[in-house]
Write an enzyme that holds these catalytic residues in place. Structure first.
Site: not given
Ligand SMILES: NC(=O)c1ccc[n+]([C@@H]2O[C@H](COP(=O)([O-])OP(=O)(O)OC[C@H]3O[C@@H](n4cnc5c(N)ncnc54)[C@H](OP(=O)(O)O)[C@@H]3O)[C@@H](O)[C@H]2O)c1
Length: 270
Positions: A132, A145
């Site tokens: 990501s 995250y």
């Protein structure tokens, strides 16, 4: 990697979103594709779905042995299965943080360790990890995250150095926001703190703003196919205009300017 109909791919988390689009694109590109989900489900055309929870070591071993018994080889592993976790860092319990790492990092390591012996034996292979942009840029309200996607970057690059000797390459795909149900499937904080109410409203507004305009999963799938088939695969494939801009700014903009721009985006005082 030479492309012919005997190449076999395993895509984790292929029941929807980026995994499903990637499995479909790989099948179109000529791979024999096995997709996974935690429950029995139908995959897209040309994709055989198998049940596997990547947090369960025995299920991972059984999955790999099933695929090897059917095709004799696994040429490509796409580690896509993942969950999200947005909120103030201190709002999540340790059990929740461990659950996130168990899927998004340890799940990748379990799957990778399970396929590497056969890849080494056959003398080639590719591993494509779905990272990501938050693996490059830590953002507020995604501390855990961001941490897990940064860890995935480090793991992938180290591993790529180690296994290149066996003609195995490891790439990371770095999407920005992608239009899936990812935000709805995420872990909600165990203890909502009123001190973060205003911030929560801010980043929820940001999500509501960007998600409808976010990139399509098929864009990420195209990058997965490139990483799987490029003669000289790159270590990183950043996907989408926004992610590419953020990645460039992170590298070349002065740190103070980058900090201010990010805080402004998240409606935080600068
Ligand atoms: N959407 C975004 O904005 C975005 C941006 C950057 C990166 N990513 C990354 O892209 C990947 C896919 O996300 P997505 O947006 O496509 O989300 P999604 O639509 O929620 O799909 C997640 C997939 O992961 C699977 N999964 C979840 N927990 C699992 C477990 N314990 N074992 C096996 N499979 C599991 C789900 O399968 P079942 O529920 O069927 O088991 C599902 O197929 C994730 O790694 C995510 O971090 C997403």
């Amino acid at each position: 990697m030479k492309m012919n109909s005997t190449k076999t791919a395993v895509v984790t988390g292929a029941s929807g979103g980026i995994g499903r689009a990637s499995a479909e694109a790989l099948a179109r590109a000529g791979f024999t594709v096995f997709g996974t989900s935690r429950k029995a489900s139908n995959g897209p055309d040309g994709v055989t779905m198998l049940v596997c929870d990547v947090t369960d070591g025995e299920a991972v071993a059984a999955l790999v042995s099933t695929v090897l018994s059917k095709t004799g080889r696994i040429d490509l592993l796409v580690n896509n299965a993942g969950i999200g976790m947005l909120g103030g860092a201190e709002e999540f319990s340790m059990a929740q943080v461990q659950a996130l790492f168990d899927v998004n990092l340890f799940g990748v390591i379990r799957m990778t360790n399970a396929v590497l012996p056969s890849m080494r034996q056959q003398g080639e292979g590719r591993i494509v990890n779905i990272g990501s942009i938050l693996g490059l840029v830590p953002a507020p309200y995604s501390a855990h995250y961001s941490a897990v996607k940064h860890a995935l970057e480090g793991y992938s690059e180290s591993l790529d150095h180690e296994v290149r000797a066996f003609n195995i390459r490891v790439s990371v795909i770095e999407p920005g926001f992608v239009r899936t149900v990812f935000d709805q499937n995420g872990i909600e904080p165990d203890s909502l703190l009123k001190e973060y109410d205003q911030a929560r409203a801010g980043f929820k507004a940001l999500l509501a703003d960007v998600m409808p305009k976010a990139d399509r999963p098929e864009m990420v799938a195209d990058a997965v196919v490139k990483a799987a088939t490029d003669a000289r695969p790159r270590r990183r494939y950043t996907v989408g205009k926004a992610a590419r801009q953020v990645s460039l700014l992170r590298r070349f903009a002065p740190a103070e300017l980058f900090d201010k721009t990010l805080r402004k985006q998240f409606r935080l005082p600068v």
